[in-house]
Scaffold this active site. Structure first.
Site, short mmCIF file in Angstrom:
data_model
loop_
_atom_site.label_atom_id
_atom_site.label_comp_id
_atom_site.label_asym_id
_atom_site.label_seq_id
_atom_site.Cartn_x
_atom_site.Cartn_y
_atom_site.Cartn_z
N GLY A 42 0.79 -1.23 0.00
CA GLY A 42 0.00 0.00 0.00
C GLY A 42 0.81 1.27 0.00
N GLY A 148 -7.52 2.44 1.77
CA GLY A 148 -6.57 3.52 2.05
C GLY A 148 -6.96 4.89 1.53
CD GLU A 207 -0.78 24.92 8.17
OE1 GLU A 207 -0.35 23.95 7.55
OE2 GLU A 207 -1.98 25.03 8.52
CG LEU A 323 -1.21 8.15 12.37
CD1 LEU A 323 -1.19 8.25 13.89
CD2 LEU A 323 0.05 8.81 11.78
CG HIS A 449 23.44 8.92 33.47
ND1 HIS A 449 22.94 10.14 33.07
CD2 HIS A 449 24.78 9.08 33.61
CE1 HIS A 449 23.94 11.01 33.00
NE2 HIS A 449 25.06 10.39 33.31
P1 FAD Z 1 -3.00 2.19 2.21
O1 FAD Z 1 -1.64 2.02 2.74
O2 FAD Z 1 -3.30 3.42 1.43
O3 FAD Z 1 -3.27 0.92 1.29
C1 FAD Z 1 -4.42 0.77 0.56
C2 FAD Z 1 -4.15 -0.19 -0.57
O4 FAD Z 1 -5.38 -0.55 -1.18
C3 FAD Z 1 -3.29 0.40 -1.69
O5 FAD Z 1 -2.24 -0.48 -1.98
C4 FAD Z 1 -4.25 0.49 -2.89
O6 FAD Z 1 -3.61 0.28 -4.13
C5 FAD Z 1 -5.21 -0.63 -2.59
N1 FAD Z 1 -6.54 -0.45 -3.18
C6 FAD Z 1 -7.34 0.64 -3.17
N2 FAD Z 1 -8.51 0.40 -3.77
C7 FAD Z 1 -8.45 -0.89 -4.20
C8 FAD Z 1 -9.34 -1.74 -4.88
N3 FAD Z 1 -10.57 -1.32 -5.24
N4 FAD Z 1 -8.94 -2.99 -5.19
C9 FAD Z 1 -7.71 -3.43 -4.82
N5 FAD Z 1 -6.84 -2.68 -4.15
C10 FAD Z 1 -7.20 -1.44 -3.84
N6 FAD Z 1 1.96 6.79 8.65
C11 FAD Z 1 2.67 6.45 9.74
O7 FAD Z 1 2.10 5.88 10.68
N7 FAD Z 1 4.01 6.73 9.83
C12 FAD Z 1 4.67 7.36 8.85
O8 FAD Z 1 5.87 7.60 8.96
C13 FAD Z 1 3.95 7.74 7.69
N8 FAD Z 1 4.57 8.37 6.67
C14 FAD Z 1 3.87 8.69 5.55
C15 FAD Z 1 4.52 9.37 4.53
C16 FAD Z 1 3.85 9.73 3.37
C17 FAD Z 1 4.57 10.45 2.28
C18 FAD Z 1 2.47 9.38 3.24
C19 FAD Z 1 1.73 9.72 1.98
C20 FAD Z 1 1.80 8.72 4.26
C21 FAD Z 1 2.49 8.38 5.42
N9 FAD Z 1 1.86 7.75 6.50
C22 FAD Z 1 2.57 7.42 7.62
C23 FAD Z 1 0.43 7.40 6.44
C24 FAD Z 1 0.27 5.89 6.07
O9 FAD Z 1 0.93 5.63 4.87
C25 FAD Z 1 -1.19 5.52 5.97
O10 FAD Z 1 -1.88 5.92 7.14
C26 FAD Z 1 -1.35 4.02 5.79
O11 FAD Z 1 -0.68 3.59 4.64
C27 FAD Z 1 -2.81 3.63 5.72
O12 FAD Z 1 -2.90 2.25 5.55
P2 FAD Z 1 -4.15 1.58 4.84
O13 FAD Z 1 -3.89 0.11 4.89
O14 FAD Z 1 -5.40 2.10 5.40
O15 FAD Z 1 -4.12 2.08 3.32
P1 NAD Z 2 -2.01 17.10 7.37
O1 NAD Z 2 -3.45 17.07 7.68
O2 NAD Z 2 -1.04 16.61 8.36
O3 NAD Z 2 -1.56 18.58 7.01
C1 NAD Z 2 -2.23 19.36 6.06
C2 NAD Z 2 -1.96 20.82 6.37
O4 NAD Z 2 -2.41 21.61 5.29
C3 NAD Z 2 -2.69 21.31 7.63
O5 NAD Z 2 -1.76 21.86 8.53
C4 NAD Z 2 -3.69 22.33 7.10
O6 NAD Z 2 -3.92 23.40 7.99
C5 NAD Z 2 -2.98 22.80 5.83
N1 NAD Z 2 -3.90 23.37 4.82
C6 NAD Z 2 -5.10 22.90 4.41
N2 NAD Z 2 -5.64 23.72 3.48
C7 NAD Z 2 -4.75 24.73 3.29
C8 NAD Z 2 -4.73 25.89 2.45
N3 NAD Z 2 -5.74 26.18 1.61
N4 NAD Z 2 -3.65 26.70 2.52
C9 NAD Z 2 -2.62 26.44 3.35
N5 NAD Z 2 -2.60 25.36 4.17
C10 NAD Z 2 -3.64 24.52 4.13
O7 NAD Z 2 -1.88 16.31 5.97
P2 NAD Z 2 -0.57 15.84 5.18
O8 NAD Z 2 0.64 16.47 5.73
O9 NAD Z 2 -0.90 16.03 3.74
O10 NAD Z 2 -0.54 14.30 5.49
C11 NAD Z 2 -1.63 13.44 5.10
C12 NAD Z 2 -1.78 12.30 6.05
O11 NAD Z 2 -0.67 11.43 5.97
C13 NAD Z 2 -1.86 12.79 7.48
O12 NAD Z 2 -3.08 12.37 8.02
C14 NAD Z 2 -0.73 12.16 8.19
O13 NAD Z 2 -1.11 11.59 9.42
C15 NAD Z 2 -0.23 11.07 7.25
N6 NAD Z 2 1.24 11.08 7.33
C16 NAD Z 2 1.82 10.65 8.48
C17 NAD Z 2 3.19 10.71 8.60
C18 NAD Z 2 3.82 10.26 9.87
O14 NAD Z 2 3.14 9.61 10.66
N7 NAD Z 2 5.09 10.55 10.11
C19 NAD Z 2 3.97 11.22 7.58
C20 NAD Z 2 3.34 11.68 6.43
C21 NAD Z 2 1.97 11.60 6.32
#
Ligand code: FAD
Ligand code: NAD
Length: 471
Positions: A42, A148, A207, A323, A449
């Site tokens: 995913g 997702g 932001e 997450l 420590h």
């Molecule tokens: P997803 O990981 O989105 O998986 C869904 C899967 O379903 C995908 O592979 C998709 O192709 C498949 N799918 C969708 N529709 C269909 C269908 N109809 N048939 C078959 N397959 C389908 N979270 C953290 O906790 N820590 C992090 O450090 C972190 N870093 C991130 C960094 C980035 C850049 C991004 C974008 C996200 C990050 N996240 C992080 C968020 C995290 O990736 C998501 O919360 C997590 O992947 C959600 O898991 P999920 O299983 O719900 O869905």
């Molecule tokens: P986010 O919700 O964390 O941040 C989006 C930001 O965009 C907010 O601060 C919001 O106020 C701002 N925003 C919205 N509309 C705006 C506008 N018109 N102009 C200016 N600012 C605006 O979303 P993200 O950073 O895109 O991440 C998406 C999801 O992926 C999050 O839910 C996050 O939990 C997950 N993610 C998690 C991790 C991690 O756990 N380390 C890393 C990457 C992503």
């Protein structure tokens, strides 16, 4: 067209879906998983958590070598960063990790179907390969939707994937942008700003809220802003609502409305859209089984069952934080529930971590939430400036550990950290919340420590009474 029957079918192989499938198979269910793409894992493994952390680590090493090693007596003459090589390494990390999931599917005898899954009816799912080469139907007793999320954009702004990109394209950039404009100072915004800022890009974050990371405890985003200003060629404009982005020759022009209602323009080489992600339910055939989404998300009850009995949904496609570990906990919960167990998730004890340097982590109530709910609380805050371990390592003096405890019972209500290895030491806060520990409990534990975790003990001593030793 072939047909097979399963106890459970999981649609989507992210950290929600693949973990649910493994737990279900462990519990004896005949399980299938459907994934659109040829690689499993995913968003998290392919274009999220894992690749972003690979690049954050590579660039953190580079930045430390450039700015911090000399103080340790290590000279790095001719130091260079090769972004293309970093991307290559990131791809290898992703491949090994997604191959690992494929191995786990084989090990647990889970049938993997490649293709887009969609409901024909409650017990029948069609799977169509994206290139149109194959289609199958499978029969299932129960289904977990774990489809997702996808990058989201602002109305009227198209992510063209060239000049206006999402995190997916940012993780594949091999040419460093001179000036990157980041729309959104949330988690993706600050992590990606760190990757490119450390390599030398000028960073402008726009932001809407009044600080970085607005959903976390307010002290965290404010402190991170200070550190990023010191460490990178970085500026942030808060209370700026982005309204438009246009291509103009080789530049991108971004317009934002400030607090006074004035339109301010920013110009850069590349623009990263990081304003959140949208749940993904496209062509899932929800209408065929009578599920209606609410604000894009699939509604579920406490057992994560949708309005259709036997069909469950987990992860980014339902309510709550987006997450990976939250999605996985929900996957395990549904599998165990289907096996007749009584699992439970304490959503308050799910931590959030941001992998900048210093790292940012939080669990439980924020100070703003406690104030709004009129909960009487006390707090202890210990700065890493006073930590011997922080001084001995990379002079990582920025940040603090903040513990919030109930004013009368001393129960830990929240822990918020910005500082070295916050991602790991937040686990002490998670344990405190799960076990309903008091600040006194944390204060009396012996902490090794010298470690960064001693800051937790000190903050706990500060929360129980004003009795911090090293401040
Ligand atoms: P997803 O990981 O989105 O998986 C869904 C899967 O379903 C995908 O592979 C998709 O192709 C498949 N799918 C969708 N529709 C269909 C269908 N109809 N048939 C078959 N397959 C389908 N979270 C953290 O906790 N820590 C992090 O450090 C972190 N870093 C991130 C960094 C980035 C850049 C991004 C974008 C996200 C990050 N996240 C992080 C968020 C995290 O990736 C998501 O919360 C997590 O992947 C959600 O898991 P999920 O299983 O719900 O869905
Ligand atoms: P986010 O919700 O964390 O941040 C989006 C930001 O965009 C907010 O601060 C919001 O106020 C701002 N925003 C919205 N509309 C705006 C506008 N018109 N102009 C200016 N600012 C605006 O979303 P993200 O950073 O895109 O991440 C998406 C999801 O992926 C999050 O839910 C996050 O939990 C997950 N993610 C998690 C991790 C991690 O756990 N380390 C890393 C990457 C992503």
């Amino acid at each position: 067209m072939s047909s097979s029957t399963y106890d459970l079918t999981v649609i989507g192989s992210g950290p929600g879906g693949y973990v649910a499938a493994i737990r279900a198979a462990q519990l004896g269910m005949k399980t299938a998983i459907i994934e659109r793409y040829p690689t499993l894992g995913g968003t998290c493994l392919n274009v999220g958590c894992i690749p972003s952390k690979a690049l954050l680590d590579s660039t953190e090493h580079f930045h430390a070598a450039k700015h911090k090693f000399a103080a340790h007596g290590i000279e790095c003459g001719g130091l260079k960063a090769d972004l293309a090589k970093m991307i290559e390494r990131k791809r290898e990390v992703v491949k090994k990790t997604t191959d690992g999931v494929a191995f786990l599917m084989r090990k647990n005898k889970i049938d993997v179907y490649e293709g887009h899954g969609s409901f024909v009816d409650k017990n029948t799912i069609a799977v169509n390969k994206l290139d149109g080469s194959e289609s199958t139907q499978i029969k299932t007793q129960k289904t977990i939707i774990a489809t997702g999320s996808k990058p989201w954009s602002l109305p009227g702004i198209e992510i063209d994937k060239k000049k206006i990109i999402s995190s997916t394209e940012a993780l594949e950039l091999t040419k460093l942008p001179k000036h990157l404009i980041v729309i959104g100072g949330g988690v993706i915004g600050v992590e990606m700003a760190s990757v490119f800022g450390r390599l030398g890009s000028k960073i402008t974050i726009l932001e809407y809220a009044d600080r970085l990371l607005p959903t976390m405890d307010a002290d965290l985003g404010k402190e991170l802003h200070k550190v990023l200003r010191k460490d990178l060629d970085y500026e942030a404009h808060f209370n700026h609502k982005v309204t438009a982005a246009q291509l103009s020759r080789s530049k991108v022009k971004v317009s934002a409305e400030n607090k006074k209602g004035e339109v301010v323009e920013f110009s850069g080489d590349l623009c990263l859209m990081a304003v959140g992600r949208a749940p993904y339910t496209a062509n899932l055939g929800l209408e065929n089984i009578g599920i209606t989404t609410e604000k894009g998300r699939i509604p579920v009850n406490e057992q994560l069952e949708t309005t259709v009995p036997g069909i469950f949904a987990i992860g980014d496609v339902i309510r709550g934080a987006m997450l990976a570990h939250k999605a996985s906990e929900e996957g395990v919960m549904v599998a165990e529930y289907l096996a007749g167990q009584h699992p439970h998730i304490n959503y308050r004890a799910i931590p959030g971590v941001v992998y900048t340097w210093p790292e940012v982590a939080g669990v439980g109530f924020t100070e703003e939430e406690l104030k709004a709910d009129k909960v009487p609380y006390k707090s202890g805050k210990f700065p890493f400036m006073a930590s011997g371990r922080a001084r001995a390592s990379m002079d990582d003096k920025a940040g603090f550990v903040k513990i919030l405890a109930h004013a009368h019972t001393d129960e830990v209500l929240g822990m918020h950290i910005i500082g070295p290895r916050a991602a790991d030491i937040i686990m002490e806060g998670v344990m405190a919340l799960e076990f309903r520990a008091s600040a006194e409990d944390l204060a009396i534990f012996s902490h090794p420590h010298p470690t960064f975790s001693e800051a937790v003990k000190e903050a706990a001593m500060g929360a129980t009474a004003n009795r911090m030793i090293h401040l």
